[in-house]
Write an enzyme that holds these catalytic residues in place. Sequence first.
Site, mmCIF file in Angstrom:
data_model
loop_
_atom_site.group_PDB
_atom_site.id
_atom_site.type_symbol
_atom_site.label_atom_id
_atom_site.label_comp_id
_atom_site.label_asym_id
_atom_site.label_seq_id
_atom_site.Cartn_x
_atom_site.Cartn_y
_atom_site.Cartn_z
ATOM 1 N N SER A 277 47.750 53.059 24.349
ATOM 2 C CA SER A 277 46.921 52.710 25.506
ATOM 3 C C SER A 277 45.739 51.913 24.995
ATOM 4 O O SER A 277 45.272 52.157 23.880
ATOM 5 C CB SER A 277 46.395 53.955 26.223
ATOM 6 O OG SER A 277 47.437 54.625 26.878
ATOM 7 N N GLU B 264 35.049 38.096 31.737
ATOM 8 C CA GLU B 264 35.580 37.873 33.098
ATOM 9 C C GLU B 264 36.303 39.109 33.611
ATOM 10 O O GLU B 264 37.201 39.014 34.440
ATOM 11 C CB GLU B 264 36.519 36.645 33.071
ATOM 12 C CG GLU B 264 35.855 35.363 32.536
ATOM 13 C CD GLU B 264 35.758 35.322 31.017
ATOM 14 O OE1 GLU B 264 35.178 34.368 30.489
ATOM 15 O OE2 GLU B 264 36.257 36.281 30.351
ATOM 16 N N SER B 265 36.045 40.325 33.089
ATOM 17 C CA SER B 265 36.585 41.621 33.492
ATOM 18 C C SER B 265 37.456 42.286 32.415
ATOM 19 O O SER B 265 36.953 42.526 31.337
ATOM 20 C CB SER B 265 37.340 41.513 34.809
ATOM 21 O OG SER B 265 37.591 42.821 35.239
ATOM 22 N N HIS C 184 49.301 50.328 29.022
ATOM 23 C CA HIS C 184 49.827 51.645 28.625
ATOM 24 C C HIS C 184 51.306 51.417 28.320
ATOM 25 O O HIS C 184 52.004 50.796 29.119
ATOM 26 C CB HIS C 184 49.671 52.650 29.762
ATOM 27 C CG HIS C 184 48.265 52.743 30.264
ATOM 28 N ND1 HIS C 184 47.287 53.419 29.575
ATOM 29 C CD2 HIS C 184 47.679 52.179 31.340
ATOM 30 C CE1 HIS C 184 46.134 53.285 30.230
ATOM 31 N NE2 HIS C 184 46.339 52.521 31.293
ATOM 32 N N CYS D 237 37.769 37.623 36.841
ATOM 33 C CA CYS D 237 36.830 37.184 37.884
ATOM 34 C C CYS D 237 36.597 35.681 37.712
ATOM 35 O O CYS D 237 36.759 35.151 36.618
ATOM 36 C CB CYS D 237 35.483 37.885 37.710
ATOM 37 S SG CYS D 237 35.648 39.647 37.616
#
Length: 442
Positions: free
Chosen positions: A55, A62-63, A68, A83
């Site tokens: 994970s 930008e985010s 996983h 974003c």
Amino acid sequence: MNALGRHILVEFYNCSPELMNDVVHIENSMVAAAETAGATVINSTFHHFSPYGVSGVVVIQESHLAIHTWPEYGYAAVDLFTCGDSVDPWVSYNYLKDAFKASHGSAMECRRGQLDLLKRMDFNLESLRDVSAKPEEKIGTITRDVWFTERDENIALSLKHSGNQLYKKDSPYQRVEIFETFAYGNLLTLDGMVMCTQKDEYVYHEMITHVPMFSHPKAKRALVIGGGDGGTVRELLRYGQLEEVTLVEIDELVIEACKLHLPETAVAFDNPRLNLLVEDGIKYIKECENERYDLIIVDSADPVGPGEGLFTAEFYHEVYRCLTKDGIMITQSESPRFNSGVFVEIYDTYKQIFGKEKVHCYLAAIPTYPTGTWSFSYCSKGDAHPLQFDVNAAAAFSVEQGLKYYNEDIHKAAFALPNFVKELLNAKPGQVTNEYSAEPTA
Ligand code: SAM
């Protein structure tokens, strides 16, 4: 774009299970997928779980990108969230599909933060500014958090590492890996289980050798079964009195990996006094002559895989036969707290073979082993007793040899057992009380 962000929920199918379990490959691919799409990576945090699965998240200006994996299904669930218009998340999608060798993927894009549903709040930005001191950010460097995790049902140990896999090969017996951890130096794992680290291996190796060597003053021949990292024979070869030191390790890749990346433990492999055999210890002991060894150390991994046979009554009977009349058998006997069931079973077997009064247990604190408390068994065929030793000689030897754990006081103290261990040592297999066990209750 009439939304704050684009969020692509991705399912990748028929990926290579190998790659789905390779934290280094996955972390590198996720970072590269972000950068290829034009994103600015801030940091990455990735966990490799044992027995398998990864994970992780890459935080971008930008985010984020998150993943996983389920190697057992060749499947990965990925989140690509960006974003603004400067980054195209579909570029990352295509990059990862190739990187994971997915036969196909499905993806659903949703717009996050639809502007026509949002109302801008007027607030004083200054009051929101986070003025806390920040570590100086080096342009172009990203902080990577890549973790190795050895996990059991209820217990896990995680070690942060550099993300550079120093060694990874599959032998006919097991997966041999070396990680570059920050806290404990290079780490040897076999099938995802911690075997030894540069920073605490000395505890195990000093306690498995010096306790028997000082309570059997005239040992001439010593045999180590397992111990492919070399630490145990390193300690044995400190003793000039030993005419023969034989190491029987089943897996030559363990020796190779340690020669390359654990030089402190592998140093003994070049010692001309070492008789190094790459073969199955179970076969070796079966074919060994009677009463050949004064000391036999079973430096095995856990009772799984190639090491399973090293935890059987049949094997211990053979060890008994190969010991001289005053011979001593030492084994790593797991953690009394972590695997109480195995602990009780093997001590019960030792007592049936050596006799109740001839079997002793001693403990040591090994930080990177499950629960940090590990045990060793001391079984004497003759009259050797672990607490009958030359205290002054042990004290002088510890100083002279610059030992880091073993000394005359630790030698004695290691046999001072807490009540729950004494209870376990008197328990019969199947009688283990869960009260003391860290194992999952039935
Ligand atoms: N200190 C570690 C621990 O407590 O888990 C053990 C270290 S040592 C690396 C264990 C070694 O035993 C491994 O290198 C493994 O390959 C070896 N081994 C396992 N089964 C064996 C067998 N049947 N004969 C000889 N060596 C064996």
